[in-house]
Design a protein around this motif. Structure first.
Motif, PDB file in Angstrom:
ATOM      1  N   PRO A   1       0.779  -1.098   0.073  1.00 58.54           N
ATOM      2  CA  PRO A   1       0.033   0.079   0.098  1.00 58.54           C
ATOM      3  C   PRO A   1       0.801   1.325  -0.006  1.00 58.54           C
ATOM      4  N   GLU A   2       2.084   1.284   0.752  1.00 64.96           N
ATOM      5  CA  GLU A   2       2.734   2.591   0.695  1.00 64.96           C
ATOM      6  C   GLU A   2       3.762   2.670  -0.311  1.00 64.96           C
ATOM      7  N   ALA A   3       3.705   1.824  -1.444  1.00 71.92           N
ATOM      8  CA  ALA A   3       4.596   1.551  -2.580  1.00 71.92           C
ATOM      9  C   ALA A   3       4.869   3.103  -3.120  1.00 71.92           C
ATOM     10  N   THR A   4       6.361   3.213  -3.426  1.00 74.80           N
ATOM     11  CA  THR A   4       6.777   4.465  -3.874  1.00 74.80           C
ATOM     12  C   THR A   4       7.841   4.097  -5.089  1.00 74.80           C
ATOM     13  N   ILE A   5       8.741   3.282  -4.977  1.00 71.09           N
ATOM     14  CA  ILE A   5       9.775   2.944  -6.059  1.00 71.09           C
ATOM     15  C   ILE A   5       9.738   1.144  -6.217  1.00 71.09           C
ATOM     16  N   ILE A   6       9.207   0.961  -7.505  1.00 75.44           N
ATOM     17  CA  ILE A   6       9.856  -0.788  -7.713  1.00 75.44           C
ATOM     18  C   ILE A   6      11.257  -0.783  -8.457  1.00 75.44           C
ATOM     19  N   LEU A   7      11.792  -1.592  -7.619  1.00 76.49           N
ATOM     20  CA  LEU A   7      13.230  -2.145  -7.742  1.00 76.49           C
ATOM     21  C   LEU A   7      13.062  -3.325  -8.940  1.00 76.49           C
TER      22      LEU A   7
END
Ligand code: B12
Ligand code: SF4
Ligand code: SF4
Length: 242
Positions: free
Chosen positions: A55-61
Motif C-alpha cells: 500500500p505504501e509503494a513509492t519505487i519498484i526496484l
C-alpha cells in the motif's frame, strides 16, 4: 551509499558463484510514472498495480541478471532446448527467489517497507499479473525487440526480478535507445528465422505457439523453456562500453 548501489552489491555477491550470470543491472521505477499507471491499459486489465502489492509503494526496484555468451551457446544448436538451458532456467529461478528475499530483508532492517509480487502465470491465458519486462521497461532497463525480449544496454539474454518498495530515492526514466537492429531500420530478423514454432513473426508474438515447445520441454527437461530467439542472436549479449 544509495540503496540502488547496495542492491547491485547484494545481487553481485549472491550471483558470484553463478558462472552463467554477468554483472547485474538495477533500475528504479517511480510508481506514479506513466508507464506504471498505464499497466492495466497497456499490458492486461487484471495487471497488478504496485499499491496492490504494498500500500505504501513509492519505487519498484527492478533488476536484470544478464547471461554470459557461453550460457547461450549451450542452447544454440537444433530446434529443441538443451538440458543445460533448462537447468540454468531452474537455477536462475531459485536465485531470483533468494535475491528477492535478501533485498526485502535488507530494506526491512533499514525500516523501509518492501514486498515481492506473487510469481507464476495463468497456464490458460499464458499471462502473469505482474509483467517483469514492463516493470523493467518502466525502470529504464531497456526497450522491446522484435524477439519480444526487453533489450538492455548489456543485451536481452537473461532474467528479470523485481521488488516493490517504500524507498525515497530518485527513479529512472524509461530508455529511448532502440537496440533492436530491425526496429532501428536494419535487416536483422535472426530471432524470427531461429524460432522453431513460427511464434515470432514481423506482426508480433504468438504466446500459444511458443508454449507448445516450452510445454514439451517442461515434460522432457523439467523446465518450460525454448529460448532460441534469445541465444546467439545479435542482441543477446551486448558488451558494455566504458
Ligand atoms: C507467461 C510467460 C511465458 C509464457 C508465455 C509467453 C509470454 N506471455 O511472454 C511462455 C512459457 C510461452 C514463455 C516463453 C518464454 N519466456 Co517467459 N515468461 C512468462 C511470464 C511468467 C509472464 C509474461 C507475461 O504475462 N507478460 C505480460 C504479457 C501481456 O506481455 P507479453 O506477452 O510479453 O506481450 C507484450 C510485449 O509483446 C509488449 N511489447 C511492448 N512493446 C513491444 C514492442 C515489440 C516490437 C514487441 C515484439 C513487443 C512489445 O506488449 C505486449 C502486450 O503488452 C514472465 C515473467 C513475468 N512475471 O513477467 C516470463 C518472461 C517474460 N519469460 C522470459 C523468458 C526468458 C522466456 C523464454 C525465452 C523461455 C526460456 N527461458 O527459454 C520464452 C521467450 C518467449 C518470447 N519471445 O517472449 C523472461 C524474459 C526476459 C527478457 N530478457 O525479456 C521473463 C521476463 C522471465 C524473467 N523472470 O526474466 N514465457
Ligand atoms: S535478433 Fe535482431 S531482429 Fe531479433 S530482436 Fe534481436 S536485434 Fe531485433
Ligand atoms: S522461445 Fe522458442 S518458440 Fe518461443 S518465440 Fe522464442 S524461439 Fe520461438
Amino acid at each position: 551509499m544509495s540503496f540502488k548501489e547496495a542492491a547491485a552489491e547484494i545481487i553481485r555477491e549472491m550471483t558470484k558463484d553463478a558462472d552463467w550470470i554477468r554483472e547485474p543491472l538495477v533500475g528504479f521505477a517511480d510508481v506514479s510514472s506513466p508507464k506504471i499507471r498505464e499497466l492495466k491499459a497497456s499490458v492486461a486489465k487484471d495487471h497488478l498495480l504496485p499499491e496492490d502489492v504494498l500500500p505504501e509503494a513509492t519505487i519498484i526496484l527492478s533488476y536484470f541478471l544478464p547471461f554470459t555468451r557461453e550460457a547461450g551457446d549451450c542452447n544454440k544448436e537444433g530446434d529443441f532446448p538443451s538440458q543445460r538451458w533448462a537447468d540454468l532456467y531452474n537455477a536462475t529461478n531459485a536465485l531470483i527467489a533468494e535475491i528477492n528475499d535478501a533485498l526485502v530483508s535488507r530494506l526491512q532492517e533499514a525500516g523501509i517497507a518492501a514486498a515481492v509480487p506473487a510469481g507464476g502465470f495463468d497456464t490458460e491465458l499464458l499471462m502473469s499479473r505482474w509483467s517483469q519486462r514492463h516493470i523493467a521497461e518502466a525502470a529504464g532497463l531497456g526497450t522491446f525487440g522484435l524477439n519480444n525480449m526487453l533489450i538492455t544496454r548489456v543485451g536481452s539474454m537473461g532474467r528479470y526480478g523485481s521488488v516493490v518498495t517504500a524507498l525515497k530515492e530518485p527513479a529512472d526514466l524509461p530508455e529511448t535507445t532502440e537496440r533492436c537492429l530491425a526496429k532501428a531500420g536494419g535487416k536483422c530478423r535472426v530471432c524470427i528465422e531461429r524460432c522453431p514454432t513460427g511464434a515470432l513473426t514481423e506482426d508480433g508474438f504468438n504466446r500459444k505457439a511458443c508454449y507448445v515447445i516450452c510445454k514439451k520441454a517442461e515434460e522432457e527437461l523439467g523446465a518450460d523453456v525454448c529460448g532460441k530467439c534469445a541465444v546467439a542472436v545479435p542482441c543477446a549479449v551486448i558488451a558494455e562500453k566504458h
